[in-house]
Design an enzyme around this catalytic site. Structure first.
Site, short mmCIF file in Angstrom:
data_model
loop_
_atom_site.label_atom_id
_atom_site.label_comp_id
_atom_site.label_asym_id
_atom_site.label_seq_id
_atom_site.Cartn_x
_atom_site.Cartn_y
_atom_site.Cartn_z
CE1 TYR A 1 -3.82 2.31 0.41
CE2 TYR A 1 -2.74 3.12 2.38
CZ TYR A 1 -3.73 3.24 1.44
OH TYR A 1 -4.63 4.27 1.50
CD GLU B 1 7.86 2.14 -0.87
OE1 GLU B 1 7.60 3.20 -1.45
OE2 GLU B 1 8.86 2.00 -0.15
CB THR C 1 -1.47 9.22 19.08
OG1 THR C 1 -0.44 9.56 18.16
CG2 THR C 1 -0.99 9.34 20.51
CG ASP D 1 0.26 -0.34 14.27
OD1 ASP D 1 -0.47 -0.22 13.28
OD2 ASP D 1 -0.08 0.01 15.42
N PRO D 2 2.44 2.23 12.75
CG PRO D 2 1.53 3.75 11.23
CD PRO D 2 1.45 2.33 11.69
NE ARG E 1 1.00 7.94 9.85
CZ ARG E 1 0.63 6.81 9.25
NH1 ARG E 1 -0.63 6.55 8.99
NH2 ARG E 1 1.52 5.93 8.92
N1 LIG Z 1 -10.53 6.04 4.26
C1 LIG Z 1 -9.39 6.56 4.67
O1 LIG Z 1 -9.23 6.87 5.87
C2 LIG Z 1 -8.27 6.80 3.69
C3 LIG Z 1 -7.05 7.26 4.21
C4 LIG Z 1 -6.01 7.52 3.32
C5 LIG Z 1 -6.18 7.35 1.96
N2 LIG Z 1 -7.37 6.89 1.49
C6 LIG Z 1 -7.49 6.71 0.02
O2 LIG Z 1 -8.77 7.09 -0.44
C7 LIG Z 1 -9.20 6.23 -1.50
C8 LIG Z 1 -10.53 5.62 -1.16
O3 LIG Z 1 -10.43 4.91 0.07
P1 LIG Z 1 -11.72 4.29 0.76
O4 LIG Z 1 -11.51 4.34 2.22
O5 LIG Z 1 -12.94 4.88 0.18
O6 LIG Z 1 -11.57 2.76 0.32
P2 LIG Z 1 -12.64 1.78 -0.35
O7 LIG Z 1 -12.02 0.42 -0.39
O8 LIG Z 1 -13.95 1.92 0.32
O9 LIG Z 1 -12.75 2.36 -1.82
C9 LIG Z 1 -11.85 2.04 -2.86
C10 LIG Z 1 -12.66 1.71 -4.09
O10 LIG Z 1 -11.79 1.44 -5.18
C11 LIG Z 1 -12.32 0.32 -5.93
N3 LIG Z 1 -11.23 -0.29 -6.69
C12 LIG Z 1 -10.11 -0.88 -6.20
N4 LIG Z 1 -9.35 -1.32 -7.21
C13 LIG Z 1 -9.99 -0.98 -8.37
C14 LIG Z 1 -9.70 -1.16 -9.75
N5 LIG Z 1 -8.59 -1.78 -10.16
N6 LIG Z 1 -10.58 -0.68 -10.66
C15 LIG Z 1 -11.71 -0.04 -10.27
N7 LIG Z 1 -12.05 0.14 -8.96
C16 LIG Z 1 -11.19 -0.32 -8.03
C17 LIG Z 1 -12.90 -0.58 -4.85
O11 LIG Z 1 -13.82 -1.52 -5.34
C18 LIG Z 1 -13.54 0.45 -3.91
O12 LIG Z 1 -14.87 0.75 -4.27
C19 LIG Z 1 -8.09 5.20 -1.69
O13 LIG Z 1 -7.26 5.62 -2.75
C20 LIG Z 1 -7.33 5.26 -0.38
O14 LIG Z 1 -5.98 4.90 -0.55
C21 LIG Z 1 -8.41 6.61 2.33
#
Ligand SMILES: NC(=O)c1ccc[n+]([C@@H]2O[C@H](COP(=O)([O-])OP(=O)(O)OC[C@H]3O[C@@H](n4cnc5c(N)ncnc54)[C@H](O)[C@@H]3O)[C@@H](O)[C@H]2O)c1
Length: 313
Positions: free
Chosen positions: A147, A149, A212, A273-274, A277
């Protein structure tokens, strides 16, 4: 006049679905694309009769084209530790190949491009709180690297399209966000505690619970995205809540809110585990005039009905 059209990759996910709602509220027509790997159609059920909205089920790791768009919001990526551990290679692919495909769409149509990055780019940080200028402390071969990287590469390829192809890009570094539509079993702190408290199970705290985290309610987070999307800022911006809680304090708050009699049980800390954050949001404050408004108590209360229903299933 035709409304502007936005593409949201990962639109059936937790954040993507809230973003679709917000963009419709801003007057966009929205095409959400999602493979449903970790997302759910039910997150978008309420938009079934919305004429300005469509969901296309597709995997963005294959080239795709949904026609002319004005803005690409790239949110597709497994995000929870449970999901990216289960789908490690798919996570690396969507952060790399999938990101190229999303950027190609923006490049082709001259659309603006906004990508969801993460606080995980900072790894187990040696600087606290984390400013955008901090380059991070990431283990490139550890279990979380699929994730961390992938997201660091996502940022690199986004900046490359900005520099080489002049794509008008934005990068948001999202810190822990919670709220309705999160998966109950995604292993993140708040759904975990809510599920355990509401089912009368012991709450699992890893380590001694003194590590935290800071938690941002989803409506605050989405407001930050919209402000960044409307800005002209190309460098990464942290969007998250800077108020820190120990994991133990968070567990106690969930117990108090739910009125649960569950106990707290302690288990070993997962690898890498951090320990801390917390975002430094000076840039978001000064560039976007943004800061979160909803405190943890209120956000948990606003999420309770959703988690109560989800915990029954
Ligand atoms: N929720 C958080 O606290 C958080 C924190 C940091 C970053 N993010 C980033 O925000 C974004 C959304 O996160 P989220 O919490 O809504 O996660 P989530 O898993 O609910 O949503 C991700 C969506 O992407 C879709 N997906 C994954 N691979 C795919 C592909 N190859 N083609 C099409 N669709 C695909 C999944 O089906 C899912 O609906 C991500 O990029 C995540 O890295 C979220």
């Amino acid at each position: 006049m035709k409304p502007p059209r936005a593409l949201v990759t990962g639109g059936a996910g937790f954040l993507g679905s809230h973003l679709c709602d917000a963009l419709l509220g801003e007057g966009y027509s929205v095409v959400a694309v999602d493979s449903l790997l970790t997302g759910r159609r039910s997150n978008l059920d309420h938009l079934r009769n919305e004429s300005r909205f469509e969901l296309r089920e597709l995997d963005i790791n294959q080239p795709f084209d949904c026609g002319q768009v004005d803005y690409v919001f790239h949110f597709a990526c497994p995000a929870s530790p449970v999901d990216y551990t289960l789908h490690g290679i798919a996570t690396l692919k969507v952060g790399s190949v999938g990101t190229f495909h999303a950027l190609e769409v923006a490049h082709k149509y001259g659309a603006k491009y906004f990508v969801s990055s993460t606080s995980e780019c900072y790894g187990d940080p040696l600087e606290h709180p984390q400013k955008e200028t901090y380059w991070g402390n990431v283990n490139p071969i550890g279990p979380r690297s699929v994730y961390d990287e992938a997201k660091r590469f996502t940022e690199a390829v986004t900046m490359a399209y900005h520099r080489y192809h002049k794509v008008d890009t934005r990068i948001v570094r999202i810190f822990n966000t919670y709220g309705p539509r999160m998966q109950l079993n995604d292993g993140r702190v708040i759904p975990n505690f809510m599920k355990q408290a509401l089912r009368g199970e012991d709450l699992t705290v890893y380590g001694d619970g003194s590590q935290t985290r800071s938690f941002c309610f989803v409506s605050d987070e989405i407001e930050g995205f919209l402000r960044l999307a409307k800005s002209t800022e190309h460098m990464p911006v942290n969007i998250g809540n800077p108020v820190e809680f120990t994991i133990l304090e968070c567990a106690r708050r969930v117990l108090a809110l739910t009125g649960s009699n569950s106990k707290i049980k302690y288990e070993a800390l997962p690898q890498d585990d951090p320990k801390q954050r917390c975002p430094d949001i000076t840039r978001a404050r000064t560039l976007l005039g943004w800061e979160p408004k909803i405190d943890l108590e209120t956000g948990l209360r606003l999420s309770l009905d959703y988690f109560r229903q989800a915990a029954l299933i």
